[in-house]
Every structure is written in C-alpha cells, then in structure tokens.
Write a protein that holds these residues in place. Structure first.
Motif, PDB file in Angstrom:
ATOM      1  N   CYS A 135      -2.529  -6.535   9.467  1.00  0.00           N
ATOM      2  CA  CYS A 135      -2.039  -7.389   8.394  1.00  0.00           C
ATOM      3  C   CYS A 135      -0.591  -7.772   8.643  1.00  0.00           C
ATOM      4  N   HIS A 136       0.110  -6.935   9.373  1.00  0.00           N
ATOM      5  CA  HIS A 136       1.495  -7.233   9.720  1.00  0.00           C
ATOM      6  C   HIS A 136       1.768  -6.682  11.105  1.00  0.00           C
ATOM      7  N   CYS A 168      -2.633  -0.568  11.903  1.00  0.00           N
ATOM      8  CA  CYS A 168      -1.345  -0.898  11.284  1.00  0.00           C
ATOM      9  C   CYS A 168      -0.810  -2.271  11.664  1.00  0.00           C
ATOM     10  N   HIS A 197       0.812  -1.221   0.000  1.00  0.00           N
ATOM     11  CA  HIS A 197       0.000   0.000   0.000  1.00  0.00           C
ATOM     12  C   HIS A 197       0.835   1.257   0.000  1.00  0.00           C
TER      13      HIS A 197
HETATM   14  C1  HEC Z   1      -4.875  -4.418   4.778  1.00  0.00           C
HETATM   15  C2  HEC Z   1      -3.635  -4.848   5.322  1.00  0.00           C
HETATM   16  C3  HEC Z   1      -2.625  -3.776   5.774  1.00  0.00           C
HETATM   17  C4  HEC Z   1      -2.871  -2.753   6.632  1.00  0.00           C
HETATM   18  C5  HEC Z   1      -4.150  -2.389   7.341  1.00  0.00           C
HETATM   19  C6  HEC Z   1      -1.615  -2.035   6.764  1.00  0.00           C
HETATM   20  N1  HEC Z   1      -0.625  -2.636   5.996  1.00  0.00           N
HETATM   21 FE1  HEC Z   1       1.318  -2.057   5.837  1.00  0.00          FE
HETATM   22  N2  HEC Z   1       1.653  -3.532   4.473  1.00  0.00           N
HETATM   23  C7  HEC Z   1       0.726  -4.480   4.092  1.00  0.00           C
HETATM   24  C8  HEC Z   1       1.359  -5.417   3.198  1.00  0.00           C
HETATM   25  C9  HEC Z   1       0.707  -6.597   2.517  1.00  0.00           C
HETATM   26  C10 HEC Z   1       2.709  -4.987   3.041  1.00  0.00           C
HETATM   27  C11 HEC Z   1       3.810  -5.688   2.233  1.00  0.00           C
HETATM   28  C12 HEC Z   1       4.030  -5.083   0.917  1.00  0.00           C
HETATM   29  C13 HEC Z   1       5.108  -5.771   0.117  1.00  0.00           C
HETATM   30  O1  HEC Z   1       5.464  -6.908   0.378  1.00  0.00           O
HETATM   31  O2  HEC Z   1       5.625  -5.090  -0.763  1.00  0.00           O
HETATM   32  C14 HEC Z   1       2.842  -3.797   3.865  1.00  0.00           C
HETATM   33  C15 HEC Z   1       4.018  -3.068   3.976  1.00  0.00           C
HETATM   34  C16 HEC Z   1       4.189  -2.001   4.860  1.00  0.00           C
HETATM   35  C17 HEC Z   1       5.429  -1.249   5.015  1.00  0.00           C
HETATM   36  C18 HEC Z   1       6.710  -1.482   4.255  1.00  0.00           C
HETATM   37  C19 HEC Z   1       6.590  -0.836   2.925  1.00  0.00           C
HETATM   38  C20 HEC Z   1       7.885  -0.436   2.361  1.00  0.00           C
HETATM   39  O3  HEC Z   1       8.038  -0.516   1.133  1.00  0.00           O
HETATM   40  O4  HEC Z   1       8.743  -0.003   3.112  1.00  0.00           O
HETATM   41  C21 HEC Z   1       5.184  -0.281   5.947  1.00  0.00           C
HETATM   42  C22 HEC Z   1       6.167   0.753   6.450  1.00  0.00           C
HETATM   43  C23 HEC Z   1       3.816  -0.420   6.373  1.00  0.00           C
HETATM   44  N3  HEC Z   1       3.249  -1.479   5.691  1.00  0.00           N
HETATM   45  C24 HEC Z   1       3.226   0.395   7.287  1.00  0.00           C
HETATM   46  C25 HEC Z   1       1.870   0.360   7.593  1.00  0.00           C
HETATM   47  C26 HEC Z   1       1.227   1.323   8.424  1.00  0.00           C
HETATM   48  C27 HEC Z   1       1.921   2.501   9.092  1.00  0.00           C
HETATM   49  C28 HEC Z   1      -0.076   0.966   8.502  1.00  0.00           C
HETATM   50  C29 HEC Z   1      -1.201   1.697   9.268  1.00  0.00           C
HETATM   51  C30 HEC Z   1      -1.432   3.068   8.870  1.00  0.00           C
HETATM   52  C31 HEC Z   1      -0.257  -0.221   7.706  1.00  0.00           C
HETATM   53  N4  HEC Z   1       0.953  -0.562   7.165  1.00  0.00           N
HETATM   54  C32 HEC Z   1      -1.451  -0.897   7.534  1.00  0.00           C
HETATM   55  C33 HEC Z   1      -0.588  -4.577   4.500  1.00  0.00           C
HETATM   56  C34 HEC Z   1      -1.226  -3.706   5.379  1.00  0.00           C
END
Ligand code: HEC
Ligand code: HEC
Ligand code: HEC
Ligand code: HEC
Ligand code: HEC
Ligand code: HEC
Length: 498
Positions: free
Chosen positions: A452-453, A449, A421
């Motif tokens: 999913c991870h 946040c 995302h």
């Molecule tokens: C619906 C599921 C989902 C939610 C909710 C979510 N993420 Fe993620 N996020 C992912 C996935 C799947 C990846 C892995 C992407 C990949 O492998 O390239 C990721 C990757 C990331 C990364 C690494 C990306 C990078 O290129 O450095 C960060 C930082 C991150 N998320 C922060 C957040 C934050 C902050 C929030 C809350 C605001 C959040 N995520 C909410 C699914 C989610």
C-alpha cells in the motif's frame, strides 16, 4: 366607545373587545404570516435546512396558539368582569367613524403599525432562517454538545465547508429525514437527553456519493502521496524516529490514469461490501467483492465466520469507511505531542518530555480547568522551573483544550480513525491475512509492507536523506515484530505511551 347613554345589551362577541384579546390577535396574525413566509422561503431555497422545520412547524404554530389563547383569556376575563359588574366594562372603540378626526388618526397609526409589524416579522423570519443554516448555529448554539465537533472541524481540511454540506446535502427525501432528526436533536439538547459521547458511526449519515463526491471526483487519479510521519521515543533523550512513506493512493477508473492502489476500492470499477460484527464497524468477518467489468464475485471470510451475514447489515464500502474523520480528527496524545515537539513548542531538551507529556494528557480529569492544573502540576513535579518548562506546559494545555472534551466524554479513544493501521485496526480490519476465499485466496496481506506504501526512508538525521525508491524493510523502533500481531494490539495512541 359608543356615545349612547345606555349601554347596549352585552353580546358574547363583544367580550373580545379588550386590549389583551387584541394583542393576542396581533400575535396570531403575525405568526400566521411568518409561517406562510417560512414555507415559501423553504420551498424556494436551493439548500435543505433541517432546523427551518422546527421554526416553521413548531415555533410559528406555538406563537399562533399562544396568540389565540391570549385572545381567549382576554375574552374570559372580560366576561367575568361583565358578569360581576354589568355595564361597567369599557369596550375598545371598534366602531370607526371616519367623520371624526380622532378615529382617522387612530386608523392611520394602526395601518402604519401593522405594516411595520409585518415588515419586522418578515425580516426576523428571514434572518432566523439564515442563522439556522450557518456554521455558528450548528457549532456554537448547542455549545457543549457540539463543542468537540466544532473545535476539531476548525482544525481540519474542511473548515471552510459548512456542516450542512456533509451532514445534510440536497434532495427531497433526505430533506424530510434531516427535518425529523433535526427536530429530535433540538429536543434532545433542550431536555438534556443527548448521549455522551455522541455515538458513531452516524446511522443516517448521507451516502458519500451525495456529499463527498460532489466536490471530490472519485474517478480522479490521485497518484502517490509522499508523507513523513515524525515520532519521538519515550526514552530519556526523546530519540527522534521518522518514517517516510510513498502512499500508493492511485485511482479508481482505468481510463483516468493508472488504475489500482488504495483508491481502487472507490466503487467505480469494483463493488466492495462488508459485514461488521460490532456497532463501531471495527470487526469485519465477511467481505464480498464484485467486479463491475467481469461480474466475478469473491467472498472473503474470517476463519471463525461461517455462513452468510443478515442482508440488511451488509454495507457497501464508500469514502467514509476509510476517511471517517475528514472533518473531526481527534488527535491522539502521542501524535499531538510529537507535532509540538517537531515544531519546537515543546522542547526536546527536557529529559523524558515525550513520556511525561503523554502521561499528563492521558490522566483522567473531570473538566478542562482541573486538567490544566493537573498538567502544570505534573511538569512541576518532574522539572526545575526554567524557561523551557512554561512554554511546554502551555503547549500541552492547549493540546488538551483542542482534543479532549471531558464534558462530552469525547477524545481519540471514542472515535476510531480508519485511515491507517497503527493505532486502530483501520485497513487491517480486512487486510490482516486472516480473511480468505473458499479456495484459499486472500486480500492484500498486512505483512506485505510495501503493497500500500513504499517505505522510502526511516530513522533520524543522516538516515532520512538516504531514500530507497524500491522500498526498504521496516525497522521497528520497538523491537522485532511477530507477523501475527497487529500494530494496534500494542499501539493505541496514548494510553500505554506508544
Ligand atoms: C492495506 C494497506 C497497508 C499495508 C498492507 C501496510 N500499510 Fe502501513 N500504512 C497504510 C496506510 C494507508 C498508512 C497511512 C496512514 C495515515 O495516513 O495516517 C500507513 C502508515 C504506516 C506507517 C506510519 C504510521 C505512523 O503513524 O507513523 C508505518 C510505520 C507503516 N504504515 C508501516 C507498515 C508496516 C511495517 C507494514 C507491514 C507489516 C505495513 N505498514 C503494511 C497502509 C498499509
Ligand atoms: C467534510 C464533511 C464534514 C463536515 C464539513 C462536517 N462533518 Fe460532522 N462528520 C462528518 C463525518 C464523515 C462524520 C463521522 C461519521 C461516522 O463516523 O459515522 C461526522 C461526525 C459528526 C458528529 C458525530 C460525532 C463525532 O465526533 O464523530 C457530529 C455531532 C458532527 N459530525 C457535527 C458536525 C458539525 C457541528 C459540523 C460543523 C461545525 C460538522 N459536523 C461538519 C463529516 C463532516
Ligand atoms: C464542499 C466541498 C467538499 C465536500 C462536500 C467534501 N470535501 Fe473534502 N476537501 C474539499 C477541499 C476544498 C479540500 C482541500 C482543502 C485544503 O487542502 O485546504 C478537501 C480535502 C480533502 C481531503 C484531503 C485533506 C486531508 O484531510 O488529508 C480528504 C481526504 C477529503 N477532502 C475527503 C473528503 C470526504 C471523505 C468527504 C465526505 C465526507 C469530503 N471530503 C467532502 C472540499 C470538500
Ligand atoms: C480503502 C480506503 C479508502 C477509500 C475507500 C477512499 N480513500 Fe481516499 N485515501 C485513502 C488513503 C489511505 C489516502 C492517503 C492519504 C492519507 O493517508 O491520509 C487517501 C487520499 C485521499 C485524498 C487525497 C488527500 C491529499 O492529501 O491529497 C482525497 C481527496 C481522498 N482520498 C478522497 C476520497 C474520496 C472522496 C473517497 C470516496 C469516493 C475516498 N477517498 C475513498 C484511503 C481511501
Ligand atoms: C472492508 C474491507 C476492506 C478495508 C477496510 C480495506 N480494504 Fe483494501 N481491499 C479489500 C478487498 C476485498 C480487496 C481486493 C482483494 C483482491 O482483489 O484480492 C482490497 C484491495 C486493496 C488493494 C489492492 C488494489 C489493487 O490494486 O489491486 C490495496 C492497495 C488496498 N486494498 C489498500 C487498502 C488500504 C490502504 C486500506 C485502509 C485505508 C484498505 N485497503 C481497507 C478490502 C478492504
Ligand atoms: C508488541 C507490541 C508492538 C507491536 C505489535 C508494534 N509496536 Fe511499534 N512500538 C512498540 C514499542 C514498545 C515502541 C517503543 C515506544 C517508545 O519508546 O515510545 C514502538 C514504537 C513504534 C514507533 C515509534 C514511536 C511511536 O510512538 O510512534 C512506530 C512508528 C511504530 N512503533 C510503528 C509500529 C507499526 C507500524 C506496527 C505494526 C506494523 C507496530 N509498531 C507494531 C511496540 C509495538
């Protein structure tokens, strides 16, 4: 040649007795034979191959018609000659007399020649058939057109899976469909009619159940994946920033381990359908979820979307809705530069190198040659020549060569990746806290946040060794975040240096 002193009255058919007509007849017979052989190979083969259709139904008949035309031209020339000078025409010795040694020898040579010719045709047809199935044919023959896909494919996890395995698969109806589209592709390439860039999503891509799922088992429990995302900021010192995540991939079937997590969408115990408002499927205002166990149906709508979408445009979610770049990942300049910095190919001691490299890559160039010059010039302007600049220049040029294809207008901007995302909406197309059921229920929220991870660690150096299994709050290196703003509203992989 007859020995009779007076030539026989010319018969119409005898006009065929000339070298040109004979050559035509041989070509026609050969192509008829090749046609029969190709049909046989194609019916007996286990794997479908769309380009054999072109060979069988276009190339072989073209030779057949060519051969017949040649025979007719020979006939016509001969007739004209006979009309101008009757009796002067020389006929081929088609009447064979076995008592004459010359005729016996002639027949022997003819039989040998014919056998050799048929053998060569068979060998040629079989080789061509195999060639059309190969990766070299898909990726290299139409060199410019497929160059972006071929290059990215070679750097992907599926570099050992043939193009045909994902793009064609097996089965009768897809076989016919892929033949038609294969014939069209050859026409488009030959007449320079193909689109630049090639548009995605591919409309007639085979469903994932019949391609991906032949190798990957959707029920299988994948568990959590531990991934580190290495970044450098665009300040003078290229400050490193890494985030380490435990991705909750999970599984798709209750009986096969922990059920839930990201692979819960996998259509095994659930069915998720959606409607996209744009051709690239980046805007999703409507989602319907059906539980296979209870039959319960829930519909989520974006605020400004009322009513029902046209039924024909509703798509059932499959692997490719998240993994849409399994074989052709065009790295963003941001990502590619960061990887090379982490590997030491681009020295982090050069001040502002992250920013300079991304800027040099995102400048528009008409072709790769000009891009190489532009990149070298950009680094020359910024740095004194020293032994760290030359390798950095070479590394940035290589990134350009592997991820930018100006002739086909293909790079990361053309092909969104839906897996995360940050640079594209990806998961947040649905998980953005704005899709609601009629009674106010929501999908997993973007603001959650750790849903999913789990963010295990973030920062640099020491900070990365302090792991928090329960997850920590995200410290955004670009300042505090507004809950209503998506990451991809600011980040786009390169254009604004983020
Ligand atoms: C619906 C599921 C989902 C939610 C909710 C979510 N993420 Fe993620 N996020 C992912 C996935 C799947 C990846 C892995 C992407 C990949 O492998 O390239 C990721 C990757 C990331 C990364 C690494 C990306 C990078 O290129 O450095 C960060 C930082 C991150 N998320 C922060 C957040 C934050 C902050 C929030 C809350 C605001 C959040 N995520 C909410 C699914 C989610
Ligand atoms: C692991 C499966 C897989 C393999 C192997 C594979 N592809 Fe693809 N290909 C895909 C998927 C998935 C898409 C994206 C479909 C979409 O976005 O609609 C795609 C897209 C494409 C596109 C459209 C443009 C683009 O860049 O997205 C072309 C052209 C293409 N592939 C050609 C090839 C060629 C040539 C090969 C072999 C050298 C190959 N593919 C191998 C799965 C594969
Ligand atoms: C012919 C078998 C085959 C087919 C078809 C296939 N894969 Fe794979 N896939 C593999 C293998 C083998 C690996 C492991 C490669 C490795 O780790 O080097 C893999 C790895 C992966 C990975 C993990 C690597 C990564 O890129 O992060 C994903 C995700 C994946 N495949 C998704 C897909 C999707 C989506 C499709 C359908 C478009 C697909 N695969 C079609 C065999 C296949
Ligand atoms: C909701 C989105 C989504 C769907 C649908 C989905 N996946 Fe995944 N899958 C992910 C994410 C996110 C990861 C974590 C790895 C990453 O970020 O690259 C993952 C991981 C994987 C991996 C493990 C990769 C590795 O490096 O070990 C494989 C293999 C895989 N998926 C295959 C599939 C197949 C096959 C399907 C279809 C049956 C599918 N996925 C459907 C989102 C999805
Ligand atoms: C087409 C819309 C759509 C997309 C795209 C999508 N999801 Fe979902 N997702 C859903 C829906 C609908 C649910 C079910 C919501 C509910 O039950 O309240 C869901 C549920 C989930 C769940 C909760 C599963 C559970 O255990 O209950 C996770 C985790 C999740 N999604 C992660 C992701 C990730 C990661 C991505 C991007 C790789 C993604 N989703 C992309 C529609 C989507
Ligand atoms: C208001 C705009 C904005 C939003 C929204 C935003 N960022 Fe950032 N982000 C920035 C800026 C500015 C930087 C600093 C860039 C630099 O110095 O290179 C940054 C830096 C980062 C970095 C490290 C540097 C890099 O280039 O990757 C990560 C990782 C990151 N953001 C992730 C996220 C995630 C995940 C989200 C969504 C949850 C998000 N950002 C939302 C503006 C934003």
């Amino acid at each position: 040649m007859s020995d009779a002193s007076a030539p026989p009255p010319p018969e119409r058919s005898s006009f065929f007795r000339n070298w040109l007509s004979l050559a035509g007849a041989i070509v026609a017979a050969g192509s008829l034979f090749a046609f029969a052989l190709l049909v046989a190979i194609d019916t007996l083969a286990h794997k479908a191959n769309p380009y054999v259709g072109i060979l069988t139904y276009l190339v072989a008949p073209a030779f057949l018609i060519g051969g017949l035309l040649l025979a007719l031209i020979g006939w016509w020339l001969r007739r004209r000659q006979a009309a101008r000078a009757p009796g002067a025409a020389e006929h081929l010795p088609l009447a064979i007399d076995f008592s004459r040694p010359r005729d016996r020898r002639f027949l022997g040579f003819f039989a040998l020649g014919a056998a050799l010719f048929l053998l060569l045709t068979a060998f040629g047809s079989y080789q061509t058939y195999h060639f059309t199935e190969s990766v070299a044919f898909c990726g290299e023959t139409c060199h410019t057109v497929m160059q972006p896909e071929f290059t990215t494919y070679q750097h992907g996890a599926h570099a050992r899976v043939s193009c045909a395995e994902c793009h064609i698969g097996s089965g009768a109806s897809w076989y016919v469909k892929s033949k038609i589209s294969g014939a069209y592709q050859v026409y488009a390439t030959a007449f320079n009619k193909y689109e630049r860039p090639i548009k995605t999503p591919i409309r007639n891509l085979r469903p994932a159940q019949e391609t991906c799922e032949r190798c990957h088992w959707p029920e299988k429990f994948t568990g959590n994946l531990d991934r580190s995302y290495v970044h450098y900021l665009s300040d003078k010192r290229n400050t490193p920033y890494t985030v380490r995540l435990s991705l909750r991939v999970g599984g798709g079937q209750p009986g096969e381990g922990f059920f839930g997590g990201i692979h819960w969408h996998m259509n095994v115990a659930n069915k998720i359908e959606y409607f996209a408002a744009d051709p690239q499927r980046q805007v999703i205002p409507w989602i319907r979820m059906t539980s296979a166990t209870t039959g319960e149906v829930r519909v989520f709508r974006a605020k400004d979307f009322q009513g029902e979408p046209p039924p024909a445009s509703v798509r059932r979610m499959d692997c490719m809705d998240c993994h849409n770049r399994p074989a052709h990942a065009y790295q963003t300049p941001n990502q590619a530069v960061e990887v090379d910095m982490a590997l030491g190919k681009i020295s982090t001691r050069l001040p502002y190198i992250k920013q300079t490299a991304v800027e040099a890559l995102t400048t528009e160039y008409p072709d790769t040659g000009r891009a190489f010059e532009g990149i070298a010039a950009a680094l020359r302007r910024k740095y004194q020549a020293d032994d760290e600049v030359a390798p950095a220049t070479a590394a940035i040029q290589r990134i350009y060569k592997e991820d930018f294809f100006p002739k086909m207008k293909a790079d990361w901007r053309t092909y969104p990746s839906n897996i995360g995302h940050k640079d594209w909406p990806g998961c947040f197309r649905c998980h953005d806290d704005k899709h609601r059921t009629a009674d106010g229920g929501a999908t997993v929220r973007s603001g959650d946040c750790n849903a999913c991870h789990t963010i295990l660690a973030q920062g640099r150096g020491e900070e990365l060794s302090r792991i928090a299994p329960q997850g920590v709050e995200f410290k955004h290196p670009g300042g505090d975040l507004d809950p209503g703003v998506l990451c991809s509203d600011c980040h786009n992989g390169g254009s604004q240096n983020q």
